[in-house]
Design a protein around this motif. Structure first.
Motif, PDB file in Angstrom:
ATOM      1  N   ALA A  32       0.905  -1.295  -0.033  1.00  0.00           N
ATOM      2  CA  ALA A  32       0.087   0.178  -0.156  1.00  0.00           C
ATOM      3  C   ALA A  32       0.753   1.112   0.155  1.00  0.00           C
ATOM      4  O   ALA A  32       0.731   2.189  -0.848  1.00  0.00           O
ATOM      5  CB  ALA A  32      -0.958  -0.139   1.128  1.00  0.00           C
ATOM      6  N   ARG A  33       1.914   1.191   0.763  1.00  0.00           N
ATOM      7  CA  ARG A  33       2.673   2.484   0.846  1.00  0.00           C
ATOM      8  C   ARG A  33       3.400   2.660  -0.440  1.00  0.00           C
ATOM      9  O   ARG A  33       3.677   3.932  -0.804  1.00  0.00           O
ATOM     10  CB  ARG A  33       3.732   2.375   2.008  1.00  0.00           C
ATOM     11  CG  ARG A  33       2.960   2.249   3.526  1.00  0.00           C
ATOM     12  CD  ARG A  33       3.717   2.991   4.528  1.00  0.00           C
ATOM     13  NE  ARG A  33       3.056   3.071   5.663  1.00  0.00           N
ATOM     14  CZ  ARG A  33       2.982   2.180   6.705  1.00  0.00           C
ATOM     15  NH1 ARG A  33       3.571   0.992   6.452  1.00  0.00           N
ATOM     16  NH2 ARG A  33       2.032   2.283   7.650  1.00  0.00           N
ATOM     17  N   ARG A  38       4.360   6.001  -5.451  1.00  0.00           N
ATOM     18  CA  ARG A  38       4.729   6.121  -6.406  1.00  0.00           C
ATOM     19  C   ARG A  38       4.721   7.614  -7.223  1.00  0.00           C
ATOM     20  O   ARG A  38       3.573   8.321  -7.252  1.00  0.00           O
ATOM     21  CB  ARG A  38       3.581   5.384  -7.574  1.00  0.00           C
ATOM     22  CG  ARG A  38       3.880   3.881  -7.654  1.00  0.00           C
ATOM     23  CD  ARG A  38       3.128   3.338  -8.593  1.00  0.00           C
ATOM     24  NE  ARG A  38       3.782   2.146  -9.266  1.00  0.00           N
ATOM     25  CZ  ARG A  38       3.475   1.637 -10.538  1.00  0.00           C
ATOM     26  NH1 ARG A  38       2.661   2.066 -11.130  1.00  0.00           N
ATOM     27  NH2 ARG A  38       3.973   0.592 -10.701  1.00  0.00           N
ATOM     28  N   PRO A  39       5.866   7.990  -7.647  1.00  0.00           N
ATOM     29  CA  PRO A  39       5.909   9.544  -8.208  1.00  0.00           C
ATOM     30  C   PRO A  39       5.039   9.759  -9.301  1.00  0.00           C
ATOM     31  O   PRO A  39       4.558  10.924  -9.457  1.00  0.00           O
ATOM     32  CB  PRO A  39       7.412   9.407  -8.743  1.00  0.00           C
ATOM     33  CG  PRO A  39       7.789   7.823  -8.806  1.00  0.00           C
ATOM     34  CD  PRO A  39       6.971   7.313  -7.899  1.00  0.00           C
ATOM     35  N   ASP A  42       1.141  11.808  -9.007  1.00  0.00           N
ATOM     36  CA  ASP A  42       0.999  13.435  -8.790  1.00  0.00           C
ATOM     37  C   ASP A  42      -0.313  13.745  -8.870  1.00  0.00           C
ATOM     38  O   ASP A  42      -1.032  13.557  -9.960  1.00  0.00           O
ATOM     39  CB  ASP A  42       1.927  14.110  -9.670  1.00  0.00           C
ATOM     40  CG  ASP A  42       3.116  14.608  -8.922  1.00  0.00           C
ATOM     41  OD1 ASP A  42       3.469  14.135  -7.940  1.00  0.00           O
ATOM     42  OD2 ASP A  42       4.115  15.341  -9.518  1.00  0.00           O
ATOM     43  N   GLY A  43      -0.890  14.391  -7.675  1.00  0.00           N
ATOM     44  CA  GLY A  43      -2.301  15.037  -8.042  1.00  0.00           C
ATOM     45  C   GLY A  43      -3.231  14.172  -7.575  1.00  0.00           C
ATOM     46  O   GLY A  43      -4.397  14.321  -7.328  1.00  0.00           O
ATOM     47  N   ARG A  44      -3.064  12.711  -7.400  1.00  0.00           N
ATOM     48  CA  ARG A  44      -4.018  11.846  -7.079  1.00  0.00           C
ATOM     49  C   ARG A  44      -4.292  11.728  -5.773  1.00  0.00           C
ATOM     50  O   ARG A  44      -3.212  11.716  -5.035  1.00  0.00           O
ATOM     51  CB  ARG A  44      -3.741  10.350  -7.679  1.00  0.00           C
ATOM     52  CG  ARG A  44      -4.676   9.113  -7.395  1.00  0.00           C
ATOM     53  CD  ARG A  44      -5.755   9.563  -8.420  1.00  0.00           C
ATOM     54  NE  ARG A  44      -6.648   8.448  -8.454  1.00  0.00           N
ATOM     55  CZ  ARG A  44      -7.667   8.394  -7.840  1.00  0.00           C
ATOM     56  NH1 ARG A  44      -7.836   9.075  -6.823  1.00  0.00           N
ATOM     57  NH2 ARG A  44      -8.473   7.416  -7.644  1.00  0.00           N
ATOM     58  N   ARG A  45      -5.480  11.860  -5.122  1.00  0.00           N
ATOM     59  CA  ARG A  45      -5.713  11.836  -3.492  1.00  0.00           C
ATOM     60  C   ARG A  45      -5.658  10.320  -3.228  1.00  0.00           C
ATOM     61  O   ARG A  45      -6.724   9.700  -3.607  1.00  0.00           O
ATOM     62  CB  ARG A  45      -7.167  12.580  -3.436  1.00  0.00           C
ATOM     63  CG  ARG A  45      -6.694  14.129  -3.403  1.00  0.00           C
ATOM     64  CD  ARG A  45      -8.100  14.940  -3.112  1.00  0.00           C
ATOM     65  NE  ARG A  45      -8.994  14.470  -4.050  1.00  0.00           N
ATOM     66  CZ  ARG A  45     -10.465  14.647  -3.883  1.00  0.00           C
ATOM     67  NH1 ARG A  45     -10.853  15.051  -2.741  1.00  0.00           N
ATOM     68  NH2 ARG A  45     -11.105  14.300  -4.834  1.00  0.00           N
TER      69      ARG A  45
END
Ligand code: ADP
Length: 189
Positions: A32-33, A38-39, A42-45
């Protein structure tokens, strides 16, 4: 510009609960972590609902009887569902040993048309005991702890999980890639 342009939802807006079930030490939190970190997300909550933290807070006072474990799962499931229906990808690395409780989660999500995935993070108990991240297996052997899932407390195998990740055969990165692909297939990532 049409109204629909404002309300169009892409994968970045669609929430889901991804429940990672399996024995202690199977690799649920690690996967999960790693996915959340994962870079390219970006922007995904994304929220990882940490089982240990929630046991100390939301579920403080609950023990490890079947009743208390089911209550713990139900509470965490509620939080995940509230997040998911608001566009968050809620990753839940929590053992959830009883099938009925997991099925209840699925039903509650379905009732609100919130995507729910049951991911079985599988590893033989011997492998988990060898890893023994938290020292629980050693403590059980030494008689300092009882009711350890998969050893002297039940773990009811998922009968129809959405995905199985066998961490005794796959590296972490492979499991994460597999999970990400399964989510992408469903338009959730
Ligand atoms: P859980 O959340 O299921 O209790 P954790 O993720 O906390 O398990 O611990 C799993 C441990 O196993 C971590 O220390 C992790 O580094 C290790 N591990 C070794 N190989 C793997 C693998 N292939 N996949 C996942 N974890 C692995």
């Amino acid at each position: 510009m049409r109204v629909s342009d404002h309300v169009r939802r892409g994968p970045a807006d669609v929430g889901a609960t991804v429940w990672l079930t399996g024995l202690s030490g199977a690799g649920k939190s690690t996967i999960a972590r790693a996915l959340a970190g994962r870079p390219r997300l970006d922007g995904r909550r994304i929220e990882v609902l940490d089982g240990d933290e929630l046991r100390r807070t939301l579920s403080a006072g609950l023990g490890y009887s079947r009743e208390d474990r089911d209550a713990n799962v139900a509470r965490i499931g509620l939080v995940a569902r509230l997040l998911a229906r608001n566009g968050v990808l809620a990753l839940v690395p929590v053992i959830a040993p009883y099938r009925a409780a997991r099925e209840q989660l699925r039903a509650e999500h379905r009732a609100e048309a919130v995507p729910f995935l049951e991911v079985y993070v599988s590893a033989p108990v011997e492998v988990c005991a060898e890893r023994d991240v938290k020292g629980l297996y050693a403590a059980q052997r030494a008689g300092r702890l009882s009711g350890l899932t998969g050893v002297d407390a039940p773990y009811e195998l998922p009968q129809a999980p959405d995905l199985v990740l066998d961490t005794s055969r796959r590296r972490v990165a492979e499991s994460v890639a597999h999970l990400a692909a399964a989510l992408a297939d469903r338009g959730l990532l």
